[in-house]
Design an enzyme around this catalytic site. Structure first.
Site, mmCIF file in Angstrom:
data_model
loop_
_atom_site.group_PDB
_atom_site.id
_atom_site.type_symbol
_atom_site.label_atom_id
_atom_site.label_comp_id
_atom_site.label_asym_id
_atom_site.label_seq_id
_atom_site.Cartn_x
_atom_site.Cartn_y
_atom_site.Cartn_z
ATOM 1 N N LYS A 19 0.782 -1.264 -0.169
ATOM 2 C CA LYS A 19 -0.124 0.115 0.070
ATOM 3 C C LYS A 19 0.913 1.306 0.170
ATOM 4 O O LYS A 19 0.571 2.278 -0.773
ATOM 5 C CB LYS A 19 -1.049 0.087 1.204
ATOM 6 C CG LYS A 19 -1.887 -1.042 1.348
ATOM 7 C CD LYS A 19 -2.858 -1.064 2.543
ATOM 8 C CE LYS A 19 -2.346 -1.081 3.896
ATOM 9 N NZ LYS A 19 -1.463 -2.560 4.028
ATOM 10 N N ARG A 98 -9.784 0.431 9.663
ATOM 11 C CA ARG A 98 -9.384 -0.958 9.930
ATOM 12 C C ARG A 98 -10.303 -1.934 10.506
ATOM 13 O O ARG A 98 -10.214 -2.872 10.749
ATOM 14 C CB ARG A 98 -8.362 -1.015 10.901
ATOM 15 C CG ARG A 98 -7.192 -0.121 10.510
ATOM 16 C CD ARG A 98 -5.843 -0.943 10.538
ATOM 17 N NE ARG A 98 -4.786 0.094 10.101
ATOM 18 C CZ ARG A 98 -3.521 -0.305 10.183
ATOM 19 N NH1 ARG A 98 -3.126 -1.554 10.734
ATOM 20 N NH2 ARG A 98 -2.492 0.676 9.779
ATOM 21 N N ARG A 137 11.631 -5.287 5.034
ATOM 22 C CA ARG A 137 11.010 -3.910 4.802
ATOM 23 C C ARG A 137 12.182 -2.864 5.555
ATOM 24 O O ARG A 137 12.545 -3.044 6.669
ATOM 25 C CB ARG A 137 9.837 -3.598 5.151
ATOM 26 C CG ARG A 137 9.405 -2.230 5.167
ATOM 27 C CD ARG A 137 7.827 -2.174 5.222
ATOM 28 N NE ARG A 137 7.189 -2.370 6.283
ATOM 29 C CZ ARG A 137 5.741 -2.276 6.514
ATOM 30 N NH1 ARG A 137 5.080 -1.919 5.695
ATOM 31 N NH2 ARG A 137 5.112 -2.566 7.676
ATOM 32 N N ARG A 170 11.188 -1.057 11.080
ATOM 33 C CA ARG A 170 10.033 -0.554 11.890
ATOM 34 C C ARG A 170 10.122 -1.375 13.297
ATOM 35 O O ARG A 170 10.447 -2.563 13.077
ATOM 36 C CB ARG A 170 8.730 -0.687 11.410
ATOM 37 C CG ARG A 170 8.664 0.600 10.342
ATOM 38 C CD ARG A 170 7.303 0.476 9.710
ATOM 39 N NE ARG A 170 5.929 -0.229 10.417
ATOM 40 C CZ ARG A 170 4.876 -0.328 9.841
ATOM 41 N NH1 ARG A 170 4.376 0.144 8.697
ATOM 42 N NH2 ARG A 170 4.017 -0.804 10.614
ATOM 43 N N ARG A 181 -0.419 -8.208 13.824
ATOM 44 C CA ARG A 181 -1.182 -7.452 12.946
ATOM 45 C C ARG A 181 -2.076 -8.335 11.893
ATOM 46 O O ARG A 181 -3.078 -7.786 11.413
ATOM 47 C CB ARG A 181 -0.023 -6.340 12.520
ATOM 48 C CG ARG A 181 0.342 -5.241 13.400
ATOM 49 C CD ARG A 181 1.755 -4.833 13.232
ATOM 50 N NE ARG A 181 2.315 -4.391 11.845
ATOM 51 C CZ ARG A 181 3.000 -4.495 11.302
ATOM 52 N NH1 ARG A 181 4.114 -5.220 11.782
ATOM 53 N NH2 ARG A 181 3.563 -3.989 10.339
HETATM 54 P P1 ADP Z 1 0.631 -2.010 9.538
HETATM 55 O O1 ADP Z 1 -0.550 -1.743 8.417
HETATM 56 O O2 ADP Z 1 1.640 -2.513 8.600
HETATM 57 O O3 ADP Z 1 0.310 -2.550 10.631
HETATM 58 P P2 ADP Z 1 0.781 0.771 9.708
HETATM 59 O O4 ADP Z 1 1.981 1.689 9.518
HETATM 60 O O5 ADP Z 1 -0.495 1.156 9.007
HETATM 61 O O6 ADP Z 1 1.436 -0.604 9.846
HETATM 62 O O7 ADP Z 1 0.370 1.060 11.243
HETATM 63 C C1 ADP Z 1 0.995 0.744 12.516
HETATM 64 C C2 ADP Z 1 0.219 0.710 13.484
HETATM 65 O O8 ADP Z 1 -0.458 1.984 13.885
HETATM 66 C C3 ADP Z 1 -0.773 -0.300 13.802
HETATM 67 O O9 ADP Z 1 -0.264 -1.491 14.336
HETATM 68 C C4 ADP Z 1 -1.495 0.322 14.815
HETATM 69 O O10 ADP Z 1 -1.021 0.251 16.144
HETATM 70 C C5 ADP Z 1 -1.688 1.750 14.248
HETATM 71 N N1 ADP Z 1 -2.709 2.230 13.442
HETATM 72 C C6 ADP Z 1 -2.490 2.480 12.245
HETATM 73 N N2 ADP Z 1 -3.699 2.703 11.434
HETATM 74 C C7 ADP Z 1 -4.613 2.546 12.492
HETATM 75 C C8 ADP Z 1 -6.171 2.807 12.521
HETATM 76 N N3 ADP Z 1 -6.647 3.004 11.311
HETATM 77 N N4 ADP Z 1 -6.441 2.136 13.503
HETATM 78 C C9 ADP Z 1 -5.964 2.181 14.756
HETATM 79 N N5 ADP Z 1 -4.686 1.769 15.012
HETATM 80 C C10 ADP Z 1 -4.102 2.159 13.639
HETATM 81 P P1 ADP Z 2 2.091 -1.926 3.110
HETATM 82 O O1 ADP Z 2 2.147 -0.570 2.963
HETATM 83 O O2 ADP Z 2 0.900 -2.499 2.374
HETATM 84 O O3 ADP Z 2 2.414 -2.469 4.400
HETATM 85 P P2 ADP Z 2 4.669 -1.687 1.893
HETATM 86 O O4 ADP Z 2 4.402 -0.862 0.729
HETATM 87 O O5 ADP Z 2 5.270 -1.117 3.050
HETATM 88 O O6 ADP Z 2 3.323 -2.260 2.069
HETATM 89 O O7 ADP Z 2 5.502 -2.932 1.275
HETATM 90 C C1 ADP Z 2 5.858 -4.067 1.988
HETATM 91 C C2 ADP Z 2 7.207 -4.380 1.746
HETATM 92 O O8 ADP Z 2 7.296 -5.032 0.602
HETATM 93 C C3 ADP Z 2 8.281 -3.351 1.681
HETATM 94 O O9 ADP Z 2 9.612 -3.691 1.768
HETATM 95 C C4 ADP Z 2 8.192 -2.909 0.075
HETATM 96 O O10 ADP Z 2 9.376 -2.601 -0.632
HETATM 97 C C5 ADP Z 2 8.049 -4.619 -0.532
HETATM 98 N N1 ADP Z 2 7.198 -4.684 -1.713
HETATM 99 C C6 ADP Z 2 6.103 -3.687 -2.146
HETATM 100 N N2 ADP Z 2 5.556 -3.964 -3.094
HETATM 101 C C7 ADP Z 2 6.213 -5.128 -3.585
HETATM 102 C C8 ADP Z 2 6.063 -5.835 -4.767
HETATM 103 N N3 ADP Z 2 5.078 -5.845 -5.758
HETATM 104 N N4 ADP Z 2 6.851 -6.923 -4.874
HETATM 105 C C9 ADP Z 2 7.830 -7.211 -3.973
HETATM 106 N N5 ADP Z 2 8.069 -6.585 -2.810
HETATM 107 C C10 ADP Z 2 7.276 -5.293 -2.811
#
Ligand code: ADP
Ligand code: ADP
Ligand code: ZN
Length: 229
Positions: A19, A98, A137, A170, A181
């Site tokens: 994303k 979410r 990542r 992260r 998650r």
């Molecule tokens: P990921 O989707 O990889 O878990 P994000 O960067 O989107 O990572 O979010 C990291 C953390 O931030 C989540 O695990 C949660 O603790 C919090 N978070 C993000 N978006 C939301 C949301 N819409 N509602 C509640 N908590 C959120």
């Molecule tokens: P999200 O925001 O959905 O959690 P990220 O954009 O952070 O996902 O991508 C997660 C990991 O996968 C990152 O390390 C990114 O560089 C890698 N990645 C993203 N898109 C692709 C793809 N199409 N193929 C392989 N690796 C990818």
């Protein structure tokens, strides 16, 4: 809350679907501003405030931050970003909603503003691929750019292509926090996709392809949804 009449897009999909990677490419092409709730929380945690500490108590466990606090922070940022920006159509929301309650709060907040959703893009990738993507990542703590040690490495080892800062991992990209998650995603977030499917907003994109191909599909699928507005 200010009335703005903006048009927003949501990008959804499990952790690791790409994303953030896609939003960075697609948002500027579609005149949208990328807002990721995770980035908002990482910013507030970087300060030593009480709010930052409260957020951290959820974040580091991989648990959701409470809905009220999340929507308040999100809408404040939407206002901040859109004020005076006539060249932007709206926001590309990443990481929100979410759960069903957040989706309904968003509907109300958008209605109050006179805004609308143009589409909800779902980027899907099989679960067994996600762990490798997430544990490899790397992110830029300065500008938010995302890389992968193997699949999308920076030009120079450990250094952001965009701004030259040192890349980090992260704190919640550990196998345990990733599992937690992903479970929350499949239990609470994936059902929200049906809500958007019923309202005709859902656009399905196969995210298990090279980054460029995925971007091209998203842009192609979204263009008509803006032309129709
Ligand atoms: P990921 O989707 O990889 O878990 P994000 O960067 O989107 O990572 O979010 C990291 C953390 O931030 C989540 O695990 C949660 O603790 C919090 N978070 C993000 N978006 C939301 C949301 N819409 N509602 C509640 N908590 C959120
Ligand atoms: P999200 O925001 O959905 O959690 P990220 O954009 O952070 O996902 O991508 C997660 C990991 O996968 C990152 O390390 C990114 O560089 C890698 N990645 C993203 N898109 C692709 C793809 N199409 N193929 C392989 N690796 C990818
Ligand atoms: Zn950077």
């Amino acid at each position: 809350m200010a009335k703005t009449g903006a048009t927003h897009v949501i990008i959804m999909g499990p952790q690791g679907a790409g994303k953030g990677t896609q939003a960075a490419v697609v948002a500027p092409r579609l005149q949208l501003a990328h807002i990721a709730t995770g980035d908002l929380f990482r910013e507030v945690m970087a300060s030593d405030s009480n709010l930052g500490k409260e957020v951290r108590s959820y974040y580091d466990r991989g648990a959701l931050v409470p809905d009220d606090l999340t929507i308040r922070m999100l809408m404040a940022r939407v206002d901040e970003v859109l004020v005076g920006q006539s060249s932007l159509r709206g926001m590309l929301l990443d990481g929100f909603p979410r759960n069903q309650a957040q989706a309904e709060s968003l509907d109300l907040a958008l209605r109050d503003r006179g805004d609308r959703l143009a589409a909800v893009v779902r980027v899907d990738v099989p679960r067994d691929i996600l762990m490798d993507r997430l544990t490899g990542r790397l992110i830029c703590p300065n500008c938010g750019a995302t890389y992968h040690r193997v699949f999308n490495p920076p030009k120079n080892d450990g250094v952001c292509d965009v701004c030259g800062s040192t890349l980090t991992q992260r704190s919640d990209d550990t196998p345990e926090a990733v599992e937690r998650r992903l479970s929350i995603y499949y239990e609470q977030t994936a059902p929200v996709l049906d809500y958007y499917r019923k309202s005709g907003l859902l656009v399905d994109i196969d995210g298990d392809r090279p980054i460029d191909e995925v971007s091209a599909s998203i842009i192609e699928a979204l263009a008509p949804r803006f032309d129709a507005s």
